[in-house]
Motif scaffolding. Structure first.
Motif, mmCIF file in Angstrom:
data_model
loop_
_atom_site.group_PDB
_atom_site.id
_atom_site.type_symbol
_atom_site.label_atom_id
_atom_site.label_comp_id
_atom_site.label_asym_id
_atom_site.label_seq_id
_atom_site.Cartn_x
_atom_site.Cartn_y
_atom_site.Cartn_z
ATOM 1 N N ALA A 1 8.787 2.225 -5.402
ATOM 2 C CA ALA A 1 7.502 2.753 -5.858
ATOM 3 C C ALA A 1 7.535 3.046 -7.353
ATOM 4 O O ALA A 1 6.538 2.829 -8.060
ATOM 5 C CB ALA A 1 7.156 4.026 -5.082
ATOM 6 N N CYS B 1 0.832 -1.210 0.000
ATOM 7 C CA CYS B 1 0.000 0.000 0.000
ATOM 8 C C CYS B 1 0.868 1.261 0.000
ATOM 9 O O CYS B 1 0.543 2.250 -0.668
ATOM 10 C CB CYS B 1 -0.924 -0.007 1.212
ATOM 11 N N ILE B 2 1.959 1.225 0.759
ATOM 12 C CA ILE B 2 2.867 2.383 0.777
ATOM 13 C C ILE B 2 3.501 2.571 -0.600
ATOM 14 O O ILE B 2 3.546 3.690 -1.135
ATOM 15 C CB ILE B 2 3.956 2.190 1.847
ATOM 16 N N TYR B 3 3.999 1.470 -1.183
ATOM 17 C CA TYR B 3 4.557 1.566 -2.530
ATOM 18 C C TYR B 3 3.511 2.112 -3.501
ATOM 19 O O TYR B 3 3.810 2.933 -4.370
ATOM 20 C CB TYR B 3 5.037 0.198 -3.011
ATOM 21 N N ALA C 1 1.504 8.780 2.788
ATOM 22 C CA ALA C 1 2.292 7.542 2.793
ATOM 23 C C ALA C 1 3.394 7.596 3.844
ATOM 24 O O ALA C 1 3.631 6.620 4.567
ATOM 25 C CB ALA C 1 2.890 7.305 1.406
ATOM 26 N N ILE D 1 -2.495 1.249 7.622
ATOM 27 C CA ILE D 1 -1.960 1.509 6.291
ATOM 28 C C ILE D 1 -2.947 1.061 5.219
ATOM 29 O O ILE D 1 -3.235 1.789 4.262
ATOM 30 C CB ILE D 1 -0.601 0.811 6.111
ATOM 31 N N LEU E 1 3.677 5.206 7.126
ATOM 32 C CA LEU E 1 4.844 4.325 7.182
ATOM 33 C C LEU E 1 5.683 4.545 8.427
ATOM 34 O O LEU E 1 6.369 3.633 8.895
ATOM 35 C CB LEU E 1 5.709 4.549 5.934
ATOM 36 N N LEU F 1 7.775 12.101 0.479
ATOM 37 C CA LEU F 1 7.304 11.216 1.552
ATOM 38 C C LEU F 1 8.107 11.466 2.822
ATOM 39 O O LEU F 1 7.551 11.577 3.916
ATOM 40 C CB LEU F 1 7.431 9.760 1.101
ATOM 41 N N THR G 1 -5.005 3.668 2.915
ATOM 42 C CA THR G 1 -4.824 3.625 1.464
ATOM 43 C C THR G 1 -6.160 3.483 0.752
ATOM 44 O O THR G 1 -6.424 4.164 -0.247
ATOM 45 C CB THR G 1 -3.903 2.457 1.077
ATOM 46 N N LEU H 1 0.925 4.077 -2.903
ATOM 47 C CA LEU H 1 0.643 5.498 -2.721
ATOM 48 C C LEU H 1 1.733 6.369 -3.351
ATOM 49 O O LEU H 1 1.445 7.389 -3.988
ATOM 50 C CB LEU H 1 0.510 5.820 -1.231
ATOM 51 N N VAL H 2 2.986 5.975 -3.138
ATOM 52 C CA VAL H 2 4.081 6.752 -3.738
ATOM 53 C C VAL H 2 4.042 6.611 -5.261
ATOM 54 O O VAL H 2 4.242 7.589 -5.996
ATOM 55 C CB VAL H 2 5.437 6.304 -3.179
#
Length: 290
Positions: A224, A16-18, A203, A144, A207, A43, A148, A20-21
């Motif tokens: 990302a 999810c972090i990847y 993000a 997270i 994180l 970020l 997201t 978003l970026v």
């Protein structure tokens, strides 16, 4: 089976972090045809801004979250207006080098303000867990995934139902036609940069409880970028999906493959996908008639 499900859940949270970026990469590219290699560093700045508001100004987590996102939105808007707008029409190489240089500048500035040591701040999700059947889900991972999903839904509604969102879609499809229809294309570009920086801040804040904060946290932007390429660089859903795929593959390769594969697994997958489908999983092949 329990271990597999646990790895899958952890991979989805990382993905999810990847995603978003990667979403920030795609938003800027679709609107301006620029590739912003400083996206990961935005970020990092968003996470540090939340840290400053919580530890320096004593704000609670939610107010700091909102304040950091708003600050980064304004920062992204000014970044385009003051600096990046000046290179529109220049060769792509110049734009790439400018954004790489900005990334170094952001990291240097952050190290001068906050130092090079690792930072952390308290969140409502720290140390909490949820037990579902025989599985344990950390609250930070759950936050997270939920964050997201909410952000993606909000962005979908924004682009689908608001005049500014529709104008952004029009500008991304055909800048000249949008200009002739009375759409302020330059302002739209700056707003896209603002949204992209705000998404990166979200993000970073999500994180922070997982990996803590330092000046190198922005290097996550490389993975990302890989997620954006995997999903199709012009596809917003593809960016999120590519991030999820990368996150899951990383988790499983770290357990079931030899040591070191976790760090390169994402790039191996990209190479394999690009050989079979150069436009990415959700991308379209552009054709030009001459």
């Amino acid at each position: 089976m329990s271990e597999i499900v646990q790895l899958l859940l952890n991979g989805l949270a990382a993905g999810c972090i990847y995603g978003l970026v990667a979403l920030g990469f795609v938003l800027i590219y679709k609107a301006t045809e620029m590739v912003n290699f400083a996206q990961g560093d935005l970020l990092m700045l968003g996470a540090f801004m939340a840290f400053a508001l919580i530890e320096g100004f004593g704000l609670n987590y939610w107010l700091a979250f909102l304040g950091a996102v708003l600050f980064m939105a304004v920062f992204g808007y000014l970044l385009d207006t003051v600096i990046l707008r000046q290179v529109i029409g220049q060769p792509q190489f110049a734009v790439v080098m400018l954004t790489i240089g900005l990334g170094f500048l952001f990291r240097s500035g952050a190290s001068m303000i906050w130092g090079t040591e690792t930072r952390a701040f308290a969140t409502p999700f720290t140390d909490g867990v949820v037990k579902v059947g025989g599985f344990i889900i950390a609250d930070v991972n759950l936050s997270i995934v939920i964050g997201t999903a909410l952000l993606c839904g909000l962005l979908y509604a924004f682009f689908r139902f608001t005049r500014i969102g529709v104008a952004m879609q029009a500008a991304s499809q055909n800048q000249l036609a949008a200009y002739y229809m009375g759409i302020p294309v330059k302002m739209i570009f700056s707003l896209v940069w603002a949204i992209s920086a705000a998404v990166a801040a979200v993000a970073g804040i999500l994180l922070a409880p997982v990996s803590l904060i330092d000046v190198t946290i922005g290097l996550i932007g490389l993975k990302a970028f890989a997620a954006a390429v995997l999903g199709g660089f012009g596809s917003i859903p593809g960016a999120v999906f590519g991030g999820l795929v990368i996150g899951v593959i990383e988790q499983f390769s770290g357990i079931y493959l030899p040591e070191g594969f976790k760090d390169v697994a994402a790039y191996i997958v990209i190479l394999l996908v690009l050989f079979a489908r150069p436009q990415g999983l959700f991308g379209n092949i552009g054709r030009k008639r001459v």
